[in-house]
Write an enzyme that holds these catalytic residues in place. Structure first.
Site, mmCIF file in Angstrom:
data_model
loop_
_atom_site.group_PDB
_atom_site.id
_atom_site.type_symbol
_atom_site.label_atom_id
_atom_site.label_comp_id
_atom_site.label_asym_id
_atom_site.label_seq_id
_atom_site.Cartn_x
_atom_site.Cartn_y
_atom_site.Cartn_z
ATOM 1 N N CYS A 83 0.826 -1.218 0.000
ATOM 2 C CA CYS A 83 0.000 0.000 0.000
ATOM 3 C C CYS A 83 0.852 1.258 0.000
ATOM 4 O O CYS A 83 0.340 2.343 -0.256
ATOM 5 C CB CYS A 83 -0.953 0.008 1.186
ATOM 6 S SG CYS A 83 -0.139 0.234 2.779
ATOM 7 N N CYS A 86 3.260 2.281 5.390
ATOM 8 C CA CYS A 86 4.293 2.094 6.419
ATOM 9 C C CYS A 86 5.638 1.793 5.751
ATOM 10 O O CYS A 86 6.110 0.648 5.764
ATOM 11 C CB CYS A 86 3.907 0.963 7.364
ATOM 12 S SG CYS A 86 2.400 1.281 8.277
ATOM 13 N N CYS A 163 -4.963 -2.758 9.330
ATOM 14 C CA CYS A 163 -3.963 -1.698 9.188
ATOM 15 C C CYS A 163 -3.549 -1.270 10.587
ATOM 16 O O CYS A 163 -4.381 -0.817 11.375
ATOM 17 C CB CYS A 163 -4.518 -0.512 8.402
ATOM 18 S SG CYS A 163 -3.437 0.938 8.424
ATOM 19 N N GLN A 287 -5.699 17.529 12.334
ATOM 20 C CA GLN A 287 -4.525 16.664 12.379
ATOM 21 C C GLN A 287 -4.921 15.221 12.705
ATOM 22 O O GLN A 287 -5.773 14.984 13.564
ATOM 23 C CB GLN A 287 -3.530 17.172 13.429
ATOM 24 C CG GLN A 287 -2.867 18.495 13.076
ATOM 25 C CD GLN A 287 -1.745 18.344 12.064
ATOM 26 O OE1 GLN A 287 -1.513 17.284 11.501
ATOM 27 N NE2 GLN A 287 -1.029 19.435 11.821
ATOM 28 N N TYR A 316 -3.841 30.031 7.139
ATOM 29 C CA TYR A 316 -4.185 28.628 6.865
ATOM 30 C C TYR A 316 -4.757 28.018 8.149
ATOM 31 O O TYR A 316 -4.356 26.934 8.587
ATOM 32 C CB TYR A 316 -2.975 27.825 6.409
ATOM 33 C CG TYR A 316 -2.173 28.390 5.262
ATOM 34 C CD1 TYR A 316 -2.507 28.095 3.937
ATOM 35 C CD2 TYR A 316 -1.059 29.186 5.492
ATOM 36 C CE1 TYR A 316 -1.746 28.590 2.880
ATOM 37 C CE2 TYR A 316 -0.296 29.691 4.437
ATOM 38 C CZ TYR A 316 -0.646 29.392 3.138
ATOM 39 O OH TYR A 316 0.109 29.883 2.100
ATOM 40 N N GLU A 337 -8.602 31.612 6.476
ATOM 41 C CA GLU A 337 -8.664 30.288 5.854
ATOM 42 C C GLU A 337 -9.504 30.386 4.580
ATOM 43 O O GLU A 337 -10.494 31.127 4.539
ATOM 44 C CB GLU A 337 -9.287 29.288 6.839
ATOM 45 C CG GLU A 337 -9.766 27.984 6.271
ATOM 46 C CD GLU A 337 -8.645 27.135 5.702
ATOM 47 O OE1 GLU A 337 -8.852 26.558 4.617
ATOM 48 O OE2 GLU A 337 -7.576 27.050 6.349
ATOM 49 N N ASP A 392 0.698 27.575 8.767
ATOM 50 C CA ASP A 392 0.575 26.111 8.732
ATOM 51 C C ASP A 392 -0.015 25.716 7.380
ATOM 52 O O ASP A 392 -1.175 25.298 7.285
ATOM 53 C CB ASP A 392 -0.305 25.625 9.884
ATOM 54 C CG ASP A 392 -0.342 24.100 9.980
ATOM 55 O OD1 ASP A 392 0.493 23.446 9.323
ATOM 56 O OD2 ASP A 392 -1.209 23.574 10.708
ATOM 57 N N CYS A 419 4.452 20.252 7.125
ATOM 58 C CA CYS A 419 4.417 18.793 6.996
ATOM 59 C C CYS A 419 5.310 18.323 5.847
ATOM 60 O O CYS A 419 5.274 17.148 5.476
ATOM 61 C CB CYS A 419 2.985 18.305 6.792
ATOM 62 S SG CYS A 419 2.178 18.984 5.316
#
Length: 462
Positions: A83, A86, A163, A287, A316, A337, A392, A419
């Site tokens: 997938c 991980c 999962c 999150q 954001y 936003e 962000d 991120c």
């Protein structure tokens, strides 16, 4: 090098996709072409089969593991394979954290900022069952409807029994939906033909409240036997707070359409974060790792260093989680936003928590010159020395226009949450060029066992 050729390699390092990097040996013994080896770990000695030949690199998979690395764990973290989620499933967690720190350091080095200090990765210690959101694509299998994740770089669905990143309840609910569809003859959507009805099974959980939202994405306006499905699911899963139907009839990779219809219960779920209670809609950003999010926001609060006299400008802002978590330390919070639904949620969340010094506005960060128009018409011009900016942005980062605008406004302090180390480093390089000093970068492991890492840094006007 030819496809299917077997080559012996000693793995040197790991990239963010979880592929080991090695270099083939030239006939004269010199260092040759780069080889990316799937599921390899630094210090592994492997015989690898070449599966892709490119001008500048090769891709290979392990044929024989000759000497396992001390960084390798004996049993893979997750039994599901293919997938692409991980990517660090074969790696000891402490080595994963080291790899993620190097990932951030390398991003800044490539941006010409090798002098920037990157700290050790902060983490909660929890590596499984941390996700509060799942979007499962569905397909028509030989024995009925299946759900899972798309294989890496494809739209082939990889099904699984469990999962390790998701709550088991998510998979139980998804299996029940598929079983119902099979019993009623409801087919999954097929991209090639455009036929079929059910496209995705989308789930959200309030980690602190145990509330579940189920959203079914369909290629149409209705789902047959809706009332029967609602009765079946709510009788078996008491945690379900709301069931929504989302219409997406477009030929697109985007999961959600713009139209929602509530089949049962509430259109939002609630969660508690940083001591506050938040309502979360299906389309709002929130999150995915609750505990790591509290860790990240705590670090951002430290970097902001609010004394109670500043205006916090939260760009954001989403549903307001960052700004509202810092509102008690600020004179005023102004959030901006682009998603109107999120702005409404943010305002509702301020009322829900009795926060009167936070105000939220709809604005497009790509239109920097008009971004703060509505806020400043309501509150007056923001003073550079009394304003702390929180950024962000999504994975693509901020824009040169917005960064330049913030610099022209001479805002003295910007706390940047990211991120994506590559776009963070790129944007920090522009901030530095425009007269800002880059503080210490602190990575946070928001997404254990995956290749992603969050970071927070404070930029200060020179």
């Amino acid at each position: 090098m030819q496809k299917n050729e077997i080559i012996r390699l000693r793995i040197e390092e790991l990239n963010h996709l979880g592929n080991g990097l090695a270099h083939a040996c030239n006939p004269d013994g010199s260092r040759g072409i780069a080889v990316f080896v799937q599921n390899a770990v630094p210090e592994d000695l492997v015989d690898a089969r070449v599966i892709k030949v490119n001008k500048n690199y090769l891709v290979a998979r392990i044929e024989r593991l000759l000497e396992p690395s001390p960084m390798r764990i004996e049993e893979s973290f997750c039994a599901a394979s293919g997938c692409g989620g991980c990517v660090y499933r074969h790696l000891r967690y402490e080595s994963e954290l080291q790899s993620k720190r190097e990932q951030v350091k390398n991003a800044f080095r490539r941006a010409g900022l090798s002098q920037v200090n990157v700290e050790e990765v902060r983490h909660t210690g929890q590596t499984d069952r941390y996700r509060n959101k799942a979007q499962y694509p569905v397909g028509n299998g030989k024995e009925g409807m299946v759900f899972g994740f798309y294989a890496s770089s494809s739209h082939r669905i990889v099904s699984f029994s469990d999962c390790r990143l998701q709550p088991p309840l998510f998979q139980d609910i998804a299996r029940e939906v598929c079983a119902f569809c099979d019993a009623k003859g409801i087919r999954a959507y097929e991209e090639e033909s455009g036929r079929g009805l059910l496209r995705h099974i989308y789930l959200r959980e309030g980690r602190a409240t145990a509330q579940i939202m189920l959203c079914l994405v369909v290629n149409g306006e209705r789902l047959p036997h809706e009332e029967e499905l609602v009765a079946r699911l709510t009788s078996r899963f008491a945690q379900i707070r709301g069931i929504l139907l989302n219409t997406n009839t477009a030929n697109t990779n985007v999961v959600l359409g713009k139209k929602y219809r509530t089949l049962f219960g509430a259109e939002k779920i609630e969660d508690e974060l940083c001591g506050l209670r938040f309502a979360i809609s299906a389309g709002s950003f929130y999150q995915v790792n609750h505990d790591a999010c509290e860790l990240l926001y705590g670090l951002a609060r430290e970097r902001a260093g609010l004394s109670g006299k500043e205006t916090l400008l939260d760009l954001y802002c989403g549903i307001g989680t960052i700004g509202l978590s810092m509102a008690r330390d600020a004179r005023e919070v102004i959030g901006v936003e682009i998603v109107e639904e999120a702005v409404r949620c943010a305002s509702e969340n301020a009322k829900r928590n009795g926060i009167e010094n936070a105000h939220f506005y709809c604005g497009d960060a790509s239109d920097a010159r008009r971004l703060l128009t509505a806020a400043e018409e309501a509150h007056g011009a923001l003073e550079p020395s009394g304003t702390v900016v929180i950024l962000d942005p999504p994975r693509k980062g901020s824009t040169p226009e917005l960064i330049t605008y913030l610099s022209e406004r001479n805002f003295e302090q910007v706390v940047y949450i990211s991120c994506n180390p590559e776009t963070l480093a790129r944007d920090c390089a522009l901030f530095e060029k425009l007269g800002y000093t880059i503080g210490t970068v602190t990575p946070v492991d928001m997404f254990p066992r995956t290749g992603h890492v969050e970071s927070v840094v404070c930029l200060t006007r020179k």
